[in-house]
Write a protein that holds these residues in place. Structure first.
Motif, PDB file in Angstrom:
ATOM      1  N   LEU A 114      48.888  -0.221  13.563  1.00 59.95           N
ATOM      2  CA  LEU A 114      49.756  -0.790  12.534  1.00 59.95           C
ATOM      3  C   LEU A 114      49.877  -2.300  12.743  1.00 59.95           C
ATOM      4  CD1 LEU A 114      51.135   0.897  10.384  1.00 59.95           C
ATOM      5  CD2 LEU A 114      53.185   0.986  11.797  1.00 59.95           C
ATOM      6  N   GLU A 115      50.049  -2.688  14.009  1.00 57.87           N
ATOM      7  CA  GLU A 115      50.170  -4.116  14.318  1.00 57.87           C
ATOM      8  C   GLU A 115      48.888  -4.860  13.967  1.00 57.87           C
ATOM      9  OE1 GLU A 115      51.396  -4.452  18.378  1.00 57.87           O
ATOM     10  OE2 GLU A 115      53.376  -3.583  17.988  1.00 57.87           O
ATOM     11  N   MET A 132      50.168  -2.359   3.319  1.00 53.65           N
ATOM     12  CA  MET A 132      50.891  -1.332   4.055  1.00 53.65           C
ATOM     13  C   MET A 132      52.058  -0.819   3.218  1.00 53.65           C
ATOM     14  SD  MET A 132      50.516  -3.216   7.750  1.00 53.65           S
ATOM     15  CE  MET A 132      52.046  -2.688   8.451  1.00 53.65           C
ATOM     16  N   GLN A 163      50.788   2.755  16.695  1.00 60.10           N
ATOM     17  CA  GLN A 163      51.620   1.568  16.521  1.00 60.10           C
ATOM     18  C   GLN A 163      50.766   0.307  16.664  1.00 60.10           C
ATOM     19  OE1 GLN A 163      54.728   1.433  15.565  1.00 60.10           O
ATOM     20  NE2 GLN A 163      55.239  -0.714  15.938  1.00 60.10           N
ATOM     21  N   GLU A 194      55.633   1.565   6.567  1.00 60.01           N
ATOM     22  CA  GLU A 194      54.778   0.959   7.601  1.00 60.01           C
ATOM     23  C   GLU A 194      55.204  -0.485   7.884  1.00 60.01           C
ATOM     24  OE1 GLU A 194      50.512   3.318   7.079  1.00 60.01           O
ATOM     25  OE2 GLU A 194      50.956   1.624   5.760  1.00 60.01           O
ATOM     26  N   ARG A 240      46.767  -4.040  11.638  1.00 57.94           N
ATOM     27  CA  ARG A 240      46.675  -4.175  10.174  1.00 57.94           C
ATOM     28  C   ARG A 240      47.593  -5.290   9.696  1.00 57.94           C
ATOM     29  NH1 ARG A 240      48.221   1.572   8.574  1.00 57.94           N
ATOM     30  NH2 ARG A 240      48.140   0.837   6.444  1.00 57.94           N
ATOM     31  N   LYS A 250      58.106  -0.002  10.187  1.00 55.30           N
ATOM     32  CA  LYS A 250      57.726   0.564  11.491  1.00 55.30           C
ATOM     33  C   LYS A 250      57.077  -0.470  12.396  1.00 55.30           C
ATOM     34  CE  LYS A 250      56.765   5.508  10.954  1.00 55.30           C
ATOM     35  NZ  LYS A 250      55.683   6.387  10.470  1.00 55.30           N
ATOM     36  N   VAL A 251      56.258  -1.315  11.800  1.00 53.68           N
ATOM     37  CA  VAL A 251      55.510  -2.267  12.614  1.00 53.68           C
ATOM     38  C   VAL A 251      56.449  -3.281  13.270  1.00 53.68           C
ATOM     39  CG1 VAL A 251      54.985  -4.014  10.853  1.00 53.68           C
ATOM     40  CG2 VAL A 251      53.351  -3.573  12.663  1.00 53.68           C
TER      41      VAL A 251
END
Ligand SMILES: Nc1ncnc2c1ncn2[C@@H]1O[C@H](COP(=O)(O)OP(=O)(O)OP(=O)(O)O)[C@@H](O)[C@H]1O
Ligand SMILES: [Mg+2]
Lengths: 289, 238
Positions: free
Chosen positions: A166-167, B92, A163, B96, A169, B99-100
């Motif tokens: 992801l943050e 993304m 997670q 994604e 990115r 989700k983020v």
């Protein structure tokens, strides 16, 4: 032929160092969007903290972790400057700011470490791992290469699977949108800086005994580092890894040839020039049409 | 029950105040529509409210003034700003992107429930989605953060009328689900059709504050509100 191979193998150790620094440069660029000229200087700061402690009798088992933390803190300081005052600035402005910071860090670093005054750099990872083409490949070289491969692998997996990855990115693609969905942008950015500082500090500690170990020479390792990052187009960790190794090997080869050995320091520069010209090729072709 | 109240908001751009002391209110379950022509100051107002640019005045979220806080803190307090221009995280995938932004306890099903169209696009890089899909995605991304208040800027720009109707209907659902929605639009009729309260901005000031229905029934008035001074000056020169 054999002696060429020998020279190439001799370049492995430098190559490992360039690779790890190049990968760290991409790490910083991709995640916090800064072309960072201070990377190696930050690592040098951590390295010299370690050496100062070691020279005053602190055992390595303590001096090394403290040096790594010092590298992380130095990176944090640079990161704080960037995140506080330049988070909205253009890429070129940010790069210029880090170049200016580099000059400042080198000046202070040289003053505090006594210029070219020789220091007693401990061999953190001593000895020779194996012989290749008649050359000793040191454990230091093997470990630096291993660190860069591992760091690349862990970073890629982390970005793809967690997670926080992801943050990170999201932050790198659209910082403002990331902030607007509540991601802790500044905290993440500062963590990126700190990790980069710690990894670079450790890598430089390992390779310092094999380089001219004064503060300025270590800080200027940023040049081959950025050349390696450029080979990875500031995007691909793997290409930077390979590029860093390649620059080291070419340097090794050049030092094996009498005519070139005086100029091997210019190799990163030639690589930067070649990559930039290559990358302009498409643009010129488009213009010509 | 949430209420966002804006009092005397002043926002400058390049040193010049382009939002000049506006008052706005939006409550849970309601859509407050903000209308106005190009350059009226709609985007600037939203950016001042969400904290992208500094603003003067009070921004009260459930009675507490959040105007001194950074954008990220306002977001974590329950404010979501869906910016103009479909700001997906382009590299993304759809999933994604969702989700983020997922709040603890929230689920992706909430997003896919609002926009089932996104389900079959879940593994596509969001840069490759159509404009309408990207707009759905950024609204859904705000939704799964479980905000109290959502600010939406020009979601309809450049989209086909069917898609716009679809988006309006979805935004109405968000409000019906208890969210407070501040909806900025340039094209008035569809927005007035789903909204409760309406504000019209002209040159950074509120020139209308009232029900949506009244404005919908009186196109001539709306036209005048939009173009007031232009209409007047045209009349003067005639
Ligand atoms: N970056 C900027 N610097 C200076 N002035 C700006 C800037 N951005 C917008 N403005 C000015 O601020 C005013 C309000 O702009 P704003 O974008 O808030 O209008 P808007 O109502 O959202 O318009 P639109 O319907 O075109 O989106 C305009 O006069 C515009 O020219
Ligand atoms: Mg706008």
């Amino acid at each position: 032929m054999n002696s060429l191979l020998t020279s190439a193998v001799a370049g492995l150790s430098a190559g490992g160092a360039y690779a790890i620094l190049g990968v760290c440069a991409i790490f910083t660029y991709r995640l916090v969007a800064v072309v960072n000229f201070t990377g190696a200087a930050i690592g040098a700061t951590g390295t010299f903290v370690m050496v100062a402690l070691y020279e005053s009798g602190v055992p390595l088992a303590l001096a090394v972790p403290v040096g790594i933390v010092a590298g992380a803190l130095a990176a944090l300081a640079v990161g704080l400057v960037m995140a506080t005052w330049f988070s909205g600035a253009a890429a070129s402005t940010k790069a210029a700011v880090t170049a200016a910071l580099l000059v400042g860090i080198i000046a202070v670093g040289l003053r505090l470490t006594g210029g070219q005054h020789p220091h007693n750099f401990p061999d953190l990872i001593p000895g020779s791992a194996f012989r290749l083409a008649g050359v000793e490949v040191t454990w230091a070289a093997v470990v630096t290469i291993a660190i860069s491969v591992l760091f690349t692998f862990i970073t890629e997996q982390f970005l793809a699977r967690t997670q926080t990855g992801l943050e990170l990115r999201a932050l790198s693609q659209r910082p403002m949108a990331a902030e607007l969905i509540g991601i802790r942008v500044k905290l993440l950015a500062l963590s990126v800086w700190a990790v980069m500082g710690a990894v670079t500090a450790f890598a430089l500690m390992v390779i310092a005994p094999q380089r001219a170990p004064d503060f300025m020479s270590l800080s200027l390792l940023v040049v081959p580092a950025l050349a390696a990052a450029l080979i990875g187009a500031f995007a691909s960790f793997r290409a930077a890894l390979a590029g860093g190794m390649a620059i080291g090997i070419i340097e090794g080869l050049a030092s094996g040839l009498d005519t070139f050995s005086q100029y091997r320091g210019a190799i990163p520069f030639l690589v930067i020039l070649a990559v930039l010209m290559w990358s302009q090729r498409g643009a010129r072709f488009d213009e010509a049409r | 029950m949430t209420e966002l109240t804006i009092k005397q908001l002043v926002v400058a751009r390049g040193g010049i105040p382009v939002v000049r002391g506006i008052d706005l209110t939006v409550r849970s379950g309601e859509i407050s529509v903000v209308l106005g022509s190009n350059g009226a100051g709609k985007t600037t107002s939203l950016e001042g409210i969400s904290g992208i640019i500094p603003a003067k005045g009070a921004i009260l979220l459930d009675g507490e003034d959040i105007s001194g806080q950074a954008a990220g803190i306002r977001a974590r307090r329950g404010l979501r700003h869906v910016e103009q221009g479909r700001t997906v995280f382009p590299e993304m995938t759809t999933e994604e992107n969702l989700k983020v932004a997922l709040a603890p306890g929230a689920s992706l099903d909430e997003a896919y429930g609002l926009f089932p169209e996104l389900v079959q696009r879940r593994d596509i890089k969001s840069a490759m989605l159509s404009g309408g899909e990207q707009q759905m995605l950024v609204i859904a991304r705000a939704l799964v953060g479980r905000p109290k208040v959502i600010l939406i800027d020009e979601m309809s720009s450049g989209l086909a009328p069917v898609i716009v109707s679809r988006l309006m209907e979805a935004v109405r659902k968000l409000a019906d689900g208890g969210m407070a929605v501040l909806l900025v639009e340039q094209f008035a009729n569809l927005a007035l059709g789903v909204g409760n309260r309406a504000y019209v901005l002209r040159r950074g000031a509120v020139v209308y504050n009232g029900g949506c229905e009244a404005l919908l029934k009186d196109p001539a008035r709306l036209h005048h509100l939009y173009l007031g001074d232009v209409a007047d000056s045209v009349a003067m020169h005639a």
